[in-house]
Design a protein around this motif. Structure first.
Motif, PDB file in Angstrom:
ATOM      1  N   THR A  91       0.838  -1.199   0.000  1.00 39.85           N
ATOM      2  CA  THR A  91       0.000   0.000   0.000  1.00 39.85           C
ATOM      3  C   THR A  91       0.868   1.241   0.000  1.00 39.85           C
ATOM      4  OG1 THR A  91      -0.111   0.042   2.398  1.00 39.85           O
ATOM      5  CG2 THR A  91      -1.861  -1.132   1.255  1.00 39.85           C
ATOM      6  N   ASP A  92       0.274   2.330  -0.452  1.00 36.53           N
ATOM      7  CA  ASP A  92       0.928   3.628  -0.394  1.00 36.53           C
ATOM      8  C   ASP A  92      -0.138   4.689  -0.144  1.00 36.53           C
ATOM      9  OD1 ASP A  92      -0.361   3.770  -2.812  1.00 36.53           O
ATOM     10  OD2 ASP A  92       1.435   4.058  -4.020  1.00 36.53           O
ATOM     11  N   SER A  93       0.214   5.935  -0.313  1.00 36.62           N
ATOM     12  CA  SER A  93      -0.744   7.006  -0.008  1.00 36.62           C
ATOM     13  C   SER A  93      -1.894   7.058  -1.011  1.00 36.62           C
ATOM     14  CB  SER A  93      -0.018   8.350   0.023  1.00 36.62           C
ATOM     15  OG  SER A  93       0.578   8.615  -1.239  1.00 36.62           O
ATOM     16  N   TYR A  94      -1.756   6.419  -2.165  1.00 44.21           N
ATOM     17  CA  TYR A  94      -2.814   6.429  -3.183  1.00 44.21           C
ATOM     18  C   TYR A  94      -3.692   5.177  -3.147  1.00 44.21           C
ATOM     19  CZ  TYR A  94       0.017  10.206  -4.999  1.00 44.21           C
ATOM     20  OH  TYR A  94       0.721  11.363  -5.124  1.00 44.21           O
ATOM     21  N   SER A  95      -3.429   4.264  -2.235  1.00 39.77           N
ATOM     22  CA  SER A  95      -4.212   3.035  -2.151  1.00 39.77           C
ATOM     23  C   SER A  95      -5.621   3.324  -1.662  1.00 39.77           C
ATOM     24  CB  SER A  95      -3.546   2.046  -1.191  1.00 39.77           C
ATOM     25  OG  SER A  95      -2.292   1.679  -1.681  1.00 39.77           O
ATOM     26  N   ARG A  96      -6.560   2.589  -2.202  1.00 40.99           N
ATOM     27  CA  ARG A  96      -7.963   2.704  -1.770  1.00 40.99           C
ATOM     28  C   ARG A  96      -8.333   1.440  -1.020  1.00 40.99           C
ATOM     29  NH1 ARG A  96     -11.484   5.608  -6.362  1.00 40.99           N
ATOM     30  NH2 ARG A  96      -9.996   7.235  -6.900  1.00 40.99           N
ATOM     31  N   TYR A 112     -11.422  -0.387  -5.540  1.00 38.22           N
ATOM     32  CA  TYR A 112     -10.537  -0.425  -4.387  1.00 38.22           C
ATOM     33  C   TYR A 112      -9.435  -1.431  -4.675  1.00 38.22           C
ATOM     34  CZ  TYR A 112     -13.112  -4.655  -3.130  1.00 38.22           C
ATOM     35  OH  TYR A 112     -13.692  -5.893  -3.146  1.00 38.22           O
ATOM     36  N   ASP A 113      -8.379  -1.341  -3.910  1.00 41.45           N
ATOM     37  CA  ASP A 113      -7.238  -2.241  -4.071  1.00 41.45           C
ATOM     38  C   ASP A 113      -7.483  -3.519  -3.291  1.00 41.45           C
ATOM     39  OD1 ASP A 113      -5.804  -0.451  -5.637  1.00 41.45           O
ATOM     40  OD2 ASP A 113      -5.049   0.599  -3.872  1.00 41.45           O
TER      41      ASP A 113
END
Length: 132
Positions: A91-96, A112-113
């Motif tokens: 995950t990173d700051s753009y993950s949903r 979503y991821d």
């Protein structure tokens, strides 16, 4: 404002060429100092030189230092690498994340991821159906 480029500018090309030539001069000076007898060096006026011991000792120290430092830094990298089960790997700051509220059956599901656990579960059920 000029754009930075990895291609060499004329100044960098000149510096690189000078360093290239300097490296050959230093190497050949080292080889001459290491292999030519001291009497010949004294005859041409070179009297203040290190002992020949250092011709072997310095490269040996450099090799041993590299051989000891390389595993140390590899271990340091492995220690700092997060485990595969860590969320920072996937995950990173753009993950949903998956929405927590229930979505009606007839609605289009939001994007979503998928987590690693969900992917593994899907692959496991696919493999179970495939081989049974």
């Amino acid at each position: 404002m000029p754009e930075h480029s990895p291609s060499p500018t004329p100044e960098r090309a000149i510096y690189g060429f000078v360093l290239y030539l300097l490296s050959y001069v230093v190497f050949f000076t080292y080889v001459i100092w290491a292999y030519v007898p001291d009497e010949w060096l004294y005859a041409i006026g070179l009297t203040y030189l290190p002992q020949k011991y250092w011709a072997i000792a310095l490269p040996t120290f450099a090799c041993v230092t590299f051989l000891l430092a390389f595993p140390f830094y590899m271990g340091l990298i492995l220690i700092q690498t997060p485990s595969l089960s860590s969320h920072s790997v996937t995950t990173d700051s753009y993950s949903r994340r998956r929405p927590s509220e229930d979505i009606p059956e007839d609605a289009i599901p939001p994007l979503y991821d998928l987590t690693t656990d969900e992917i593994n579960q899907m692959l496991q059920t696919t493999n179970d159906k495939k081989y049974h």
